[in-house]
Scaffold this motif. Structure first.
Motif, PDB file in Angstrom:
ATOM      1  N   ALA A   1      27.227  23.970  18.458  1.00  0.00           N
ATOM      2  CA  ALA A   1      26.722  23.985  19.833  1.00  0.00           C
ATOM      3  C   ALA A   1      27.876  23.837  20.821  1.00  0.00           C
ATOM      4  N   ALA A   2      28.834  22.937  20.497  1.00  0.00           N
ATOM      5  CA  ALA A   2      29.955  22.706  21.413  1.00  0.00           C
ATOM      6  C   ALA A   2      30.820  23.948  21.554  1.00  0.00           C
ATOM      7  N   LEU A   3      31.058  24.652  20.428  1.00  0.00           N
ATOM      8  CA  LEU A   3      31.897  25.844  20.489  1.00  0.00           C
ATOM      9  C   LEU A   3      31.213  26.934  21.297  1.00  0.00           C
ATOM     10  N   LEU A   4      29.910  27.089  21.065  1.00  0.00           N
ATOM     11  CA  LEU A   4      29.151  28.082  21.811  1.00  0.00           C
ATOM     12  C   LEU A   4      29.241  27.807  23.303  1.00  0.00           C
ATOM     13  N   GLN A   5      29.153  26.525  23.643  1.00  0.00           N
ATOM     14  CA  GLN A   5      29.245  26.126  25.053  1.00  0.00           C
ATOM     15  C   GLN A   5      30.591  26.541  25.647  1.00  0.00           C
ATOM     16  N   SER A   6      31.667  26.282  24.899  1.00  0.00           N
ATOM     17  CA  SER A   6      33.000  26.627  25.401  1.00  0.00           C
ATOM     18  C   SER A   6      33.165  28.132  25.554  1.00  0.00           C
ATOM     19  N   VAL A   7      32.743  28.881  24.523  1.00  0.00           N
ATOM     20  CA  VAL A   7      32.956  30.326  24.554  1.00  0.00           C
ATOM     21  C   VAL A   7      32.128  30.962  25.664  1.00  0.00           C
ATOM     22  N   LEU A   8      30.860  30.558  25.762  1.00  0.00           N
ATOM     23  CA  LEU A   8      30.009  31.130  26.806  1.00  0.00           C
ATOM     24  C   LEU A   8      30.542  30.767  28.189  1.00  0.00           C
ATOM     25  N   GLY A   9      31.072  29.540  28.327  1.00  0.00           N
ATOM     26  CA  GLY A   9      31.658  29.139  29.605  1.00  0.00           C
ATOM     27  C   GLY A   9      32.831  30.034  29.967  1.00  0.00           C
ATOM     28  N   LEU A  10      33.686  30.324  28.984  1.00  0.00           N
ATOM     29  CA  LEU A  10      34.838  31.206  29.210  1.00  0.00           C
ATOM     30  C   LEU A  10      34.372  32.587  29.650  1.00  0.00           C
ATOM     31  N   ILE A  11      33.327  33.096  28.972  1.00  0.00           N
ATOM     32  CA  ILE A  11      32.833  34.432  29.319  1.00  0.00           C
ATOM     33  C   ILE A  11      32.256  34.446  30.736  1.00  0.00           C
ATOM     34  N   THR A  12      31.431  33.432  31.053  1.00  0.00           N
ATOM     35  CA  THR A  12      30.798  33.471  32.374  1.00  0.00           C
ATOM     36  C   THR A  12      31.822  33.317  33.490  1.00  0.00           C
ATOM     37  N   ILE A  13      32.815  32.438  33.310  1.00  0.00           N
ATOM     38  CA  ILE A  13      33.761  32.274  34.425  1.00  0.00           C
ATOM     39  C   ILE A  13      34.592  33.539  34.606  1.00  0.00           C
ATOM     40  N   SER A  14      34.928  34.205  33.495  1.00  0.00           N
ATOM     41  CA  SER A  14      35.690  35.445  33.616  1.00  0.00           C
ATOM     42  C   SER A  14      34.851  36.512  34.309  1.00  0.00           C
ATOM     43  N   LEU A  15      33.575  36.615  33.921  1.00  0.00           N
ATOM     44  CA  LEU A  15      32.695  37.607  34.540  1.00  0.00           C
ATOM     45  C   LEU A  15      32.525  37.331  36.030  1.00  0.00           C
ATOM     46  N   ALA A  16      32.239  36.054  36.351  1.00  0.00           N
ATOM     47  CA  ALA A  16      32.034  35.713  37.759  1.00  0.00           C
ATOM     48  C   ALA A  16      33.277  36.052  38.561  1.00  0.00           C
ATOM     49  N   ASN A  17      34.444  35.759  38.001  1.00  0.00           N
ATOM     50  CA  ASN A  17      35.685  36.031  38.703  1.00  0.00           C
ATOM     51  C   ASN A  17      35.893  37.535  38.890  1.00  0.00           C
ATOM     52  N   LEU A  18      35.512  38.300  37.860  1.00  0.00           N
ATOM     53  CA  LEU A  18      35.639  39.761  37.921  1.00  0.00           C
ATOM     54  C   LEU A  18      34.785  40.305  39.055  1.00  0.00           C
ATOM     55  N   ILE A  19      33.541  39.799  39.139  1.00  0.00           N
ATOM     56  CA  ILE A  19      32.631  40.279  40.176  1.00  0.00           C
ATOM     57  C   ILE A  19      33.170  39.924  41.559  1.00  0.00           C
ATOM     58  N   VAL A  20      33.639  38.676  41.689  1.00  0.00           N
ATOM     59  CA  VAL A  20      34.174  38.267  42.986  1.00  0.00           C
ATOM     60  C   VAL A  20      35.401  39.108  43.349  1.00  0.00           C
ATOM     61  N   THR A  21      36.233  39.422  42.358  1.00  0.00           N
ATOM     62  CA  THR A  21      37.413  40.255  42.623  1.00  0.00           C
ATOM     63  C   THR A  21      36.985  41.590  43.213  1.00  0.00           C
ATOM     64  N   LYS A  22      35.892  42.133  42.701  1.00  0.00           N
ATOM     65  CA  LYS A  22      35.383  43.420  43.213  1.00  0.00           C
ATOM     66  C   LYS A  22      34.902  43.269  44.656  1.00  0.00           C
ATOM     67  N   VAL A  23      34.218  42.143  44.931  1.00  0.00           N
ATOM     68  CA  VAL A  23      33.649  41.948  46.271  1.00  0.00           C
ATOM     69  C   VAL A  23      34.744  41.605  47.278  1.00  0.00           C
ATOM     70  N   ASP A  24      35.553  40.627  46.947  1.00  0.00           N
ATOM     71  CA  ASP A  24      36.545  40.122  47.896  1.00  0.00           C
ATOM     72  C   ASP A  24      37.753  39.635  47.110  1.00  0.00           C
ATOM     73  N   LYS A  25      38.779  40.481  47.056  1.00  0.00           N
ATOM     74  CA  LYS A  25      39.902  40.238  46.168  1.00  0.00           C
ATOM     75  C   LYS A  25      40.577  38.888  46.426  1.00  0.00           C
ATOM     76  N   ASP A  26      40.630  38.499  47.723  1.00  0.00           N
ATOM     77  CA  ASP A  26      41.377  37.293  48.068  1.00  0.00           C
ATOM     78  C   ASP A  26      40.682  36.015  47.644  1.00  0.00           C
ATOM     79  N   SER A  27      39.361  36.094  47.410  1.00  0.00           N
ATOM     80  CA  SER A  27      38.642  34.877  47.058  1.00  0.00           C
ATOM     81  C   SER A  27      38.633  34.617  45.557  1.00  0.00           C
ATOM     82  N   ALA A  28      39.189  35.536  44.774  1.00  0.00           N
ATOM     83  CA  ALA A  28      39.152  35.366  43.328  1.00  0.00           C
ATOM     84  C   ALA A  28      39.953  34.136  42.925  1.00  0.00           C
ATOM     85  N   LEU A  29      39.523  33.532  41.827  1.00  0.00           N
ATOM     86  CA  LEU A  29      40.157  32.301  41.367  1.00  0.00           C
ATOM     87  C   LEU A  29      41.441  32.596  40.605  1.00  0.00           C
ATOM     88  N   PHE A  30      41.432  33.693  39.851  1.00  0.00           N
ATOM     89  CA  PHE A  30      42.622  34.060  39.082  1.00  0.00           C
ATOM     90  C   PHE A  30      42.676  35.559  38.877  1.00  0.00           C
TER      91      PHE A  30
END
Lengths: 310, 309
Positions: free
Chosen positions: A281-310
């Motif tokens: 369960a803990a590993l799943l939590q970590s991996v899914l967290g990594l995927i969601t933050i990367s996806l969210a960042n990707l979407i934000v990069t598309k919307v507003d490049k300057d607001s992206a986290l990385f």
């Protein structure tokens, strides 16, 4: 080429300065990352052997831990709870704190605003254990204020800690209560940083208060809202263990509405001593967290490049 | 200049919300502020309520009888509660110093633009922000490999550093400490270690205060580490926060010395309900008394931290 990579005396001193923290990161951040392979093993501590050796020599079981975990009813419940609570917390929390910040920035009396801010900041500094005592003083079945009040009104007292249907509301309330002062202050800091000449220009053009908020304040807040949004999306698979374990006092009848991934991982590890399920369960939590933050960042990069986290 | 200032005031005055709206907003915020502090006041009232009152009418904002029994009881049991208090303070002080040392050195190194390994160290702190090994792996490594079970180090070390804090300090050093003073110190022959400890740290006190306060609050409020790493056979190592958890259902922690009590004191019946709340007050008061003064550092930390880089 080679010369470029020669470290100067300066570089060596800086490296030395970074050494203690680097060791900390290796021990407390990177070793556990390597330790996640435990989720694919049937871990047994070997007598007389160190932990790493036991871990490496334990039998590989592939994804068995995950298969068995998802065969239990717990899996669906904890994932549903974690995601649903977080989704509501993020949306409601953001709406409330941004609205409060907009409102408090308009108060005529700056002194009142200051006092209110300070008072609303208090819950942020309290631990969930302390909060759980606050909650208990209201919800205790025989002595809590709520039941005393119900009795005075001639109504049946409620066993709050045994009745799941109230808890999603309670948990949302506590979460908002604890975080709103912090969120409000954070947005307020950005609002007060907005250049006043923007508003002056708008007033000359005859903009109403609401139009000023819509066309100046909110667009100026957008970067910070987006950054905080990505960060909370990245944590959508994590939950505040104290909120879901301490505050409901680990009450059995409430498990359906309070069991999040973190609560399950803790209970499986300490209570049931089931390292396989817990680590899966803990590993799943970590991996899914990594995927969601990367996806969210990707979407934000598309919307507003300057607001992206990385 | 003066004229301009007056114009601005006039504009601000013109642009204010209407007086009735302001009235309702003010009322609304006063209510909201009360909602935030009333639970603490309530717990304080319970801690000063007599046992008889609590038994009779439950927790109440207006107890039938006031009493200091809870605080007298805690004072009598100061060997246990007092020890926990000292443990909390010790962990907070030592943890904050350790955390500040580890965070500020890394923050400084990351802020040096000419440092060749800068990218490496940036990745080193950045990766754990995205991916972590999770509780199980960390727990097993800390207990089985690093031997932190039932050790104060388990309460100090795992939470000492966070990448977020490193970034706050890095950003501060980058934006506030001018490169030129470091360069001129280097020309004068100063070593980086000397520059860091004798020049950078003293002029960076506001940022250090911010991170230090965040760390202190974190240590003072931490109960989860105790829950994980300190066994119930080591009760004397419990910090206050965990004492609150251990007395949630029974008061064993407080009554374990009962057999050594003099016959005189054993007659004082344990006022369990109010004593619990009194211990909550002991935990909360240091924070509640001081946070109005240090909240400004927190706010600046929050805003520095949300600046990415």
């Amino acid at each position: 080429m080679r010369k470029k990579w020669r470290l100067s005396a300066d570089d060596i001193e800086l490296t030395l300065l970074a050494l203690p923290t680097t060791v900390w990161y290796l021990l407390f951040a990177y070793l556990p990352m390597f330790g996640v392979i435990i989720a694919f093993k049937k871990f047994k501590p070997l007598p007389g052997k160190g932990f790493l050796e036991s871990l490496l020599k334990s039998k590989w079981v592939g994804i068995d831990n995950f298969k068995y975990l998802f065969a239990t009813p717990d899996a669906a419940i904890m994932f549903r709870n974690t995601i649903a609570y977080n989704a509501v917390f993020i949306v409601v929390g953001m709406l409330i704190t941004v609205t409060l910040a907009l409102m408090i920035s308009q108060l005529h009396s700056k002194r009142l605003a200051k006092v209110v801010q300070t008072m609303m900041f208090l819950p942020y500094f309290l631990s969930m254990v302390v909060v759980s005592y606050f909650v208990f003083s209201f919800l205790s079945a025989d002595k809590g204020v709520l039941n005393v009040l119900l009795k005075q009104l001639g109504m049946e007292p409620v066993q709050w800690y045994m009745t799941p249907k109230y808890w999603p509301g309670f948990l949302l309330f506590i979460n908002v209560w604890k975080g709103m002062g912090y969120g409000m202050v954070l947005y307020l800091a950005s609002i007060t940083g907005i250049d006043a000449s923007l508003y002056e220009a708008a007033i000359i053009d005859g903009a109403s208060k609401w139009q000023q908020v819509k066309f100046i304040t909110l667009p100026m807040l957008q970067p910070i809202i987006l950054i905080l949004f990505i960060m909370s999306i990245g944590r959508i698979f994590s939950s505040d263990f104290g909120l879901f374990y301490q505050v409901p006092r680990n009450s059995g009848p409430l498990v359906d509405v309070t069991q999040t991934i973190d609560v399950y991982v803790y209970k499986a590890l300490m209570g049931m001593n089931n390292i396989g399920f817990s680590s899966a369960a803990a590993l799943l939590q970590s991996v899914l967290g990594l995927i969601t933050i990367s996806l969210a960042n990707l979407i934000v990069t598309k919307v507003d490049k300057d607001s992206a986290l990385f | 200049m003066r004229k301009q200032k007056m114009d601005l005031d006039a504009v601000a005055r013109f642009n204010r919300i209407a007086a009735p709206t302001n009235f309702f907003f003010s009322l609304f915020f006063i209510l909201l502020a009360l909602v935030c502090v009333v639970p603490l006041v309530f717990v304080a009232i319970i801690s000063f309520s007599s046992n008889a009152s609590i038994q009779k009418i439950g927790y109440s904002f207006m107890p039938l009888e006031w009493s200091l029994d809870a605080y007298k009881y805690i004072w009598r049991e100061r060997s246990s509660v007092g020890t926990a208090f000292l443990v909390s303070i010790g962990i907070t002080v030592i943890g904050t110093i350790t955390g500040l040392f580890l965070t500020s050195t890394m923050g400084y190194v990351l802020s040096r633009p000419t440092f060749k390994l800068r990218r490496f160290f940036t990745m080193l702190i950045f990766i754990p922000m995205l991916f972590g090994g999770g509780l199980v792996a960390a727990y097993l490594i800390n207990t089985r490999m690093l031997g932190l079970q039932n050790s104060y180090l388990a309460l100090l070390l795992p939470v000492a550093v966070s990448s977020f804090n490193c970034i706050i300090l890095r950003t501060y050093f980058q934006t506030t400490v001018p490169d030129s003073i470091i360069e001129s110190a280097k020309i004068d022959g100063a070593r980086q270690l000397l520059i860091f400890f004798q020049m950078i740290l003293p002029i960076s006190l506001p940022a250090l205060a911010t991170v230090g306060l965040m760390l202190s609050i974190g240590y003072w409020n931490d109960w989860f580490s105790t829950m994980l790493y300190i066994g119930s056979d080591h009760q004397d190592m419990y910090p206050l926060q965990y004492v609150l958890i251990s007395i949630e259902r029974n008061m064993d922690f407080l009554t374990k010395n009962a057999q050594f009590m003099s016959p005189d004191s054993s007659r004082l019946k344990l006022p369990a309900e109010s004593t619990r709340m009194a211990i909550v007050m002991v935990v909360v008061l240091p924070i509640a008394m001081s946070y109005p003064y240090f909240q400004k550092y927190f706010i600046s930390g929050l805003t520095i931290g949300s600046v990415k880089g």
